[in-house]
Design a protein around this motif. Structure first.
Motif, mmCIF file in Angstrom:
data_model
loop_
_atom_site.group_PDB
_atom_site.id
_atom_site.type_symbol
_atom_site.label_atom_id
_atom_site.label_comp_id
_atom_site.label_asym_id
_atom_site.label_seq_id
_atom_site.Cartn_x
_atom_site.Cartn_y
_atom_site.Cartn_z
ATOM 1 N N PRO A 103 2.613 12.545 -4.483
ATOM 2 C CA PRO A 103 2.344 11.621 -4.430
ATOM 3 C C PRO A 103 1.974 11.527 -2.872
ATOM 4 C CG PRO A 103 4.595 11.444 -3.482
ATOM 5 C CD PRO A 103 4.349 12.971 -4.350
ATOM 6 N N GLY A 104 0.542 11.185 -3.218
ATOM 7 C CA GLY A 104 -0.193 10.326 -1.789
ATOM 8 C C GLY A 104 -1.734 11.550 -1.242
ATOM 9 N N GLN A 133 -5.560 15.698 -6.821
ATOM 10 C CA GLN A 133 -4.569 14.366 -8.535
ATOM 11 C C GLN A 133 -6.597 13.959 -8.960
ATOM 12 O OE1 GLN A 133 -2.837 10.554 -7.321
ATOM 13 N NE2 GLN A 133 -1.834 11.536 -5.646
ATOM 14 N N GLY A 179 1.330 6.185 -7.354
ATOM 15 C CA GLY A 179 0.208 6.241 -8.073
ATOM 16 C C GLY A 179 0.030 6.618 -9.289
ATOM 17 N N ALA A 193 0.305 13.229 -9.988
ATOM 18 C CA ALA A 193 0.146 12.492 -8.892
ATOM 19 C C ALA A 193 2.416 11.912 -8.250
ATOM 20 C CB ALA A 193 -0.070 10.524 -8.770
ATOM 21 N N TRP A 253 -4.300 11.604 -3.036
ATOM 22 C CA TRP A 253 -5.127 11.635 -4.272
ATOM 23 C C TRP A 253 -6.531 12.584 -4.337
ATOM 24 C CZ3 TRP A 253 -4.349 7.157 -6.898
ATOM 25 C CH2 TRP A 253 -3.513 6.475 -6.484
ATOM 26 N N TRP A 273 0.844 -0.674 0.249
ATOM 27 C CA TRP A 273 -0.188 -0.111 0.173
ATOM 28 C C TRP A 273 1.023 1.097 0.135
ATOM 29 C CZ3 TRP A 273 -4.572 -0.602 -1.914
ATOM 30 C CH2 TRP A 273 -4.646 -1.491 -1.911
ATOM 31 N N ARG A 274 2.061 1.248 0.282
ATOM 32 C CA ARG A 274 3.201 2.470 0.472
ATOM 33 C C ARG A 274 3.943 2.502 -0.871
ATOM 34 N NH1 ARG A 274 6.589 1.128 3.918
ATOM 35 N NH2 ARG A 274 8.403 0.402 2.477
ATOM 36 N N TRP A 275 3.804 1.746 -1.224
ATOM 37 C CA TRP A 275 4.244 1.677 -2.966
ATOM 38 C C TRP A 275 3.140 2.283 -3.622
ATOM 39 C CZ3 TRP A 275 2.711 0.586 -8.208
ATOM 40 C CH2 TRP A 275 4.079 0.716 -8.724
ATOM 41 N N VAL A 276 1.738 1.228 -4.207
ATOM 42 C CA VAL A 276 0.577 2.217 -4.382
ATOM 43 C C VAL A 276 0.748 3.530 -4.317
ATOM 44 C CG1 VAL A 276 -1.763 1.923 -4.854
ATOM 45 C CG2 VAL A 276 -0.428 -0.179 -4.913
ATOM 46 N N ALA A 277 0.716 3.864 -2.405
ATOM 47 C CA ALA A 277 0.653 5.107 -2.215
ATOM 48 C C ALA A 277 1.409 6.719 -3.225
ATOM 49 C CB ALA A 277 0.278 5.546 -1.122
ATOM 50 N N GLU A 278 2.554 5.798 -3.582
ATOM 51 C CA GLU A 278 3.924 6.666 -3.421
ATOM 52 C C GLU A 278 4.457 6.478 -5.164
ATOM 53 O OE1 GLU A 278 7.258 4.896 -1.775
ATOM 54 O OE2 GLU A 278 7.193 6.007 0.149
#
Length: 164
Positions: A53-54, A59, A12, A49, A56, A5-10
């Motif tokens: 990042p993060g 974005q 996006g 993004a 949302w 989830w951290r990777w997805v947030a960073e």
């Protein structure tokens, strides 16, 4: 799982880029510029993004704003340019010259024909001419949703536009 989830947030922007690519590819099926405008909004969301990042909400707001502006401003301009281009013929204009069959008797006032697999209201281009059901027709003109037709066997009465 938290690392995912951290990777997805960073990252996006990857999702936004994928959404933009899918919309752009789907545009090739519609050719209406709508999905292309939405793809540009998704691309703008992806650029946002990268820098935020993060974030949302920002974005999504950027993607919606850019897509909306593109739909409202650029799409009508593009459609007008395409439709005004030399050689452009709308779907109705493409019916002119098409062959078909009378499905009901066609007179100068009423009738029905089948052209390119579709049933159309029709009338003859000349008063007094009657086309019986089953006869071949050709489309001379489109008047709103009614086709102006003539019997294919008789032609228009001229030879290549030259008077005889």
């Amino acid at each position: 799982m938290a690392e995912f989830w951290r990777w997805v947030a960073e990252h996006g922007w990857v999702g936004w880029l994928g959404a933009s690519a899918v919309l752009a590819c789907a545009e090739m099926l519609t050719l209406d510029f709508t999905l292309l405008m939405l793809a540009s909004g998704a691309l703008a969301g992806g650029v946002t993004a990268v820098f935020l990042p993060g974030a949302w909400l920002i974005q999504v707001l950027v993607a919606v704003a850019v897509g909306g502006v593109m739909l409202a401003v650029l799409r009508p301009t593009l459609l007008k340019r395409v439709r005004d281009a030399p050689g452009y013929r709308s779907l109705l204009d493409q019916l002119v010259g098409s062959e078909g069959t009378a499905t009901r008797q066609v007179t100068s006032e009423t009738g029905e024909v089948k052209v390119r697999g579709e049933i159309w209201e029709a009338r003859t281009m000349s008063p007094g001419v009657t086309i019986d059901a089953g006869e071949s027709i050709e489309v001379y003109q489109v008047d709103a949703t009614t086709l102006i037709v003539y019997p294919a066997s008789q032609g228009l009465g001229w030879s290549g536009g030259a008077r005889t």
